[in-house]
Design a protein around this motif. Structure first.
Motif, PDB file in Angstrom:
ATOM      1  N   ARG A 196       2.674 -18.067 -41.194  1.00  0.00           N
ATOM      2  CA  ARG A 196       3.452 -18.059 -39.966  1.00  0.00           C
ATOM      3  C   ARG A 196       4.793 -17.386 -40.210  1.00  0.00           C
ATOM      4  NH1 ARG A 196      -0.707 -18.534 -37.868  1.00  0.00           N
ATOM      5  NH2 ARG A 196      -1.650 -20.438 -37.149  1.00  0.00           N
ATOM      6  N   LYS A 197       5.270 -16.664 -39.201  1.00  0.00           N
ATOM      7  CA  LYS A 197       6.555 -15.982 -39.287  1.00  0.00           C
ATOM      8  C   LYS A 197       7.329 -16.222 -38.002  1.00  0.00           C
ATOM      9  CE  LYS A 197       5.087 -12.404 -42.460  1.00  0.00           C
ATOM     10  NZ  LYS A 197       5.038 -10.981 -42.746  1.00  0.00           N
ATOM     11  N   LEU A 198       8.601 -15.831 -38.031  1.00  0.00           N
ATOM     12  CA  LEU A 198       9.474 -15.985 -36.878  1.00  0.00           C
ATOM     13  C   LEU A 198      10.173 -14.663 -36.613  1.00  0.00           C
ATOM     14  CD1 LEU A 198      10.883 -17.946 -34.829  1.00  0.00           C
ATOM     15  CD2 LEU A 198      12.641 -18.245 -36.589  1.00  0.00           C
ATOM     16  N   GLN A 199      10.141 -14.231 -35.363  1.00  0.00           N
ATOM     17  CA  GLN A 199      10.855 -13.025 -34.940  1.00  0.00           C
ATOM     18  C   GLN A 199      11.793 -13.432 -33.811  1.00  0.00           C
ATOM     19  OE1 GLN A 199      10.492  -9.597 -36.060  1.00  0.00           O
ATOM     20  NE2 GLN A 199      12.399  -9.529 -34.915  1.00  0.00           N
ATOM     21  N   MET A 200      13.055 -13.028 -33.908  1.00  0.00           N
ATOM     22  CA  MET A 200      14.023 -13.380 -32.877  1.00  0.00           C
ATOM     23  C   MET A 200      14.472 -12.129 -32.132  1.00  0.00           C
ATOM     24  SD  MET A 200      16.161 -16.441 -34.762  1.00  0.00           S
ATOM     25  CE  MET A 200      17.393 -15.355 -35.365  1.00  0.00           C
ATOM     26  N   PHE A 201      14.691 -12.315 -30.828  1.00  0.00           N
ATOM     27  CA  PHE A 201      15.165 -11.228 -29.973  1.00  0.00           C
ATOM     28  C   PHE A 201      16.309 -11.744 -29.110  1.00  0.00           C
ATOM     29  CE2 PHE A 201      10.681 -10.132 -30.674  1.00  0.00           C
ATOM     30  CZ  PHE A 201      10.815  -8.843 -31.150  1.00  0.00           C
TER      31      PHE A 201
END
Length: 90
Positions: free
Chosen positions: A65-70
């Protein structure tokens, strides 16, 4: 399309689709980007949370699992553009 672009495009159209549930084109475009995430990038999960400044997409496949923020303003720009154009609000 690279993964970051696909995630951002999916997020933008997801925001539009949620704000405009009767907009069939938005619903179909959201599904198109979900298919790209599943088929091209092999993701089996992608979910969104947000606060007043950011959207966070948790995504992955299998156990990874990964996290991408915008930035919230950037993510909501498409909806803002649509809402400000009378052609799309009749």
């Amino acid at each position: 399309m690279n993964l970051q672009d696909a995630l951002f495009n999916w997020l933008q159209i997801r925001i539009v689709a949620e704000a405009r549930p009767d907009d069939q084109a938005a619903q179909e475009t959201k599904q198109f980007f979900e298919d790209i995430l599943r088929e091209d990038h092999k993701l089996d999960e992608f979910s969104v949370t947000s606060d007043e400044t950011m959207y966070r997409i948790k995504y992955g496949s299998g156990e990874q699992r990964k996290l991408q923020m915008f930035d919230r303003e950037s993510a909501e720009q498409l909806l803002s553009d649509i809402n400000s154009n009378p052609k799309y609000n009749e």
